[in-house]
Design an enzyme around this catalytic site. Structure first.
Site, PDB file in Angstrom:
ATOM      1  N   HIS A 178      -8.567   3.732   3.427  1.00 30.03           N
ATOM      2  CA  HIS A 178      -8.841   4.438   4.682  1.00 30.03           C
ATOM      3  C   HIS A 178     -10.307   4.452   5.078  1.00 30.03           C
ATOM      4  CE1 HIS A 178      -4.831   5.871   3.855  1.00 30.03           C
ATOM      5  NE2 HIS A 178      -4.798   6.587   4.960  1.00 30.03           N
ATOM      6  N   GLU A 210      -6.424   9.296   9.196  1.00 30.91           N
ATOM      7  CA  GLU A 210      -5.059   9.305   9.738  1.00 30.91           C
ATOM      8  C   GLU A 210      -4.956  10.154  11.006  1.00 30.91           C
ATOM      9  OE1 GLU A 210      -1.714   9.471   7.219  1.00 30.91           O
ATOM     10  OE2 GLU A 210      -2.530   7.914   5.912  1.00 30.91           O
ATOM     11  N   CYS A 227      -3.706  -1.113  -2.053  1.00 30.43           N
ATOM     12  CA  CYS A 227      -4.007   0.283  -2.373  1.00 30.43           C
ATOM     13  C   CYS A 227      -4.950   0.341  -3.572  1.00 30.43           C
ATOM     14  CB  CYS A 227      -2.702   1.006  -2.694  1.00 30.43           C
ATOM     15  SG  CYS A 227      -2.920   2.726  -3.141  1.00 30.43           S
ATOM     16  N   CYS A 244     -11.381   2.896  -1.033  1.00 29.48           N
ATOM     17  CA  CYS A 244     -10.107   3.449  -0.571  1.00 29.48           C
ATOM     18  C   CYS A 244      -9.767   2.768   0.752  1.00 29.48           C
ATOM     19  CB  CYS A 244     -10.235   4.959  -0.371  1.00 29.48           C
ATOM     20  SG  CYS A 244      -8.776   5.721   0.357  1.00 29.48           S
ATOM     21  N   ASP A 250       0.860  -1.190   0.000  1.00 24.59           N
ATOM     22  CA  ASP A 250       0.000   0.000   0.000  1.00 24.59           C
ATOM     23  C   ASP A 250       0.891   1.233   0.000  1.00 24.59           C
ATOM     24  OD1 ASP A 250      -2.455   1.528   0.220  1.00 24.59           O
ATOM     25  OD2 ASP A 250      -1.885   1.933   2.286  1.00 24.59           O
ATOM     26  N   SER A 251       0.266   2.371  -0.252  1.00 23.94           N
ATOM     27  CA  SER A 251       1.016   3.628  -0.218  1.00 23.94           C
ATOM     28  C   SER A 251       1.431   3.998   1.213  1.00 23.94           C
ATOM     29  CB  SER A 251       0.162   4.741  -0.813  1.00 23.94           C
ATOM     30  OG  SER A 251      -1.083   4.811  -0.138  1.00 23.94           O
TER      31      SER A 251
HETATM   32  N1  DGL Z   1      -4.085   3.783  -0.244  1.00 26.03           N
HETATM   33  C1  DGL Z   1      -4.788   4.789  -1.017  1.00 26.03           C
HETATM   34  C2  DGL Z   1      -5.990   4.131  -1.728  1.00 26.03           C
HETATM   35  O1  DGL Z   1      -6.540   3.142  -1.293  1.00 26.03           O
HETATM   36  C3  DGL Z   1      -5.226   5.957  -0.155  1.00 26.03           C
HETATM   37  C4  DGL Z   1      -4.090   6.808   0.349  1.00 26.03           C
HETATM   38  C5  DGL Z   1      -3.293   7.465  -0.760  1.00 26.03           C
HETATM   39  O2  DGL Z   1      -3.806   8.353  -1.456  1.00 26.03           O
HETATM   40  O3  DGL Z   1      -2.135   7.078  -0.922  1.00 26.03           O
HETATM   41  O4  DGL Z   1      -6.383   4.606  -2.750  1.00 26.03           O
END
Ligand code: DGL
Length: 268
Positions: free
Chosen positions: A188, A149, A69, A186, A6-7
């Site tokens: 989050h 976050e 992600c 997403c 993931d990011s």
């Molecule tokens: N992990 C990203 C997603 O699911 C969200 C956070 C980001 O923008 O890096 O799209």
């Protein structure tokens, strides 16, 4: 070992679902915290980052890669698959789209995601492929990422923001028909599930792509004969920047304490 990428910390919601679904597996999770967020970056940049992350995780001898992600799944899956073949690569978009199509009675489906995921059109395409008559509304909800976050995923701010993003689709003032299904597209957004539920009301089906992806991975491993025959499971956490922040914020996403020493710093 199953690789999860993931990011940043968001993908820990997917990891949590995976660990619940596959308790006998060992996982290595990579959060590219040095280059977060992906959601506002161009598709070409995110695809390049995703390939580098996949390459790094392949060095851990993974038998399967989960691209947790949504943004990276939306723009880089074919390239990552080609790069890692024959190791199976599973993204979060297809399972989410499949679950949404199964959940929706009316075919009016809303997707909330980052700007990059919405722009890439992958959810819209994956849903229409399965239900060509579907009316798909995808909309970016970028502030949800920051709120999750900050630990403000529940409460009045999250609820006000949920109304701000979702009322037009779920309580339309202009007589338009409301969607009956909402995809949390997403990493989050499961952190805001309560606030989102309060805004859309009890009748809407909410599809959490973390849960659906975990089920999908379990079936894919079993089909490929790659499931662990048993064992205590395990977890290794990697981040490209600020391991102590990863541990602090990530603990909320994983719903268990993470010791700062547990997070290894790596470079891609
Ligand atoms: N992990 C990203 C997603 O699911 C969200 C956070 C980001 O923008 O890096 O799209």
């Amino acid at each position: 070992m199953i690789g999860v990428f993931d990011s940043g910390v968001g993908g820990l919601t997917v990891l949590k679902a995976l660990m619940r679904e596959l308790p006998a597996e060992r996982f290595v999770y990579l959060g590219d915290t040095a280059r977060l967020p992906y959601g506002t970056k161009s598709a070409a940049t995110v695809a390049r980052y995703a390939l580098q992350a996949a390459e790094a995780l392949s060095g851990y001898g993974i038998k399967c890669l989960v691209v947790a992600c949504n943004t990276a799944s939306a723009v880089s899956l074919p390239a990552v698959r080609a790069h890692l073949a024959p190791v199976p690569v599973i993204g979060v978009i297809e399972p989410g789209a499949e679950a949404a199509c199964a959940a929706s009675a009316s075919g009016r489906i809303a997707v909330i995601a980052t700007e990059g995921t919405v722009r890439g059109g992958a959810y819209q395409e994956a849903i229409r492929l399965r239900r060509p008559e579907a009316e798909v509304h995808a909309l970016p909800a970028p502030l949800f990422v920051a709120l999750a976050e900050e630990g403000l995923g529940a409460g009045p701010i999250a609820e006000a923001l949920a109304h701000h993003y979702l009322d037009a689709l779920f309580a339309p003032a202009d007589g338009a028909l409301a969607a009956d299904t909402l995809v949390l597209g997403c990493t989050h957004f499961p952190m805001l599930a309560g606030a989102i539920r309060a805004a859309v009301g009890p009748g809407v089906r909410i599809v959490d792509s973390a849960e659906t992806t975990a089920r999908h991975v379990r079936l894919a491993l079993a089909d490929a004969g790659l499931a662990s025959p048993g064992g205590p499971g395990g977890l290794r956490l990697l981040a490209t920047d600020a391991p102590e922040r990863f541990a602090r914020i990530g603990a909320r996403f994983l719903e268990r304490p993470i010791a700062p020493g547990e997070v290894e710093l790596i470079d891609l």
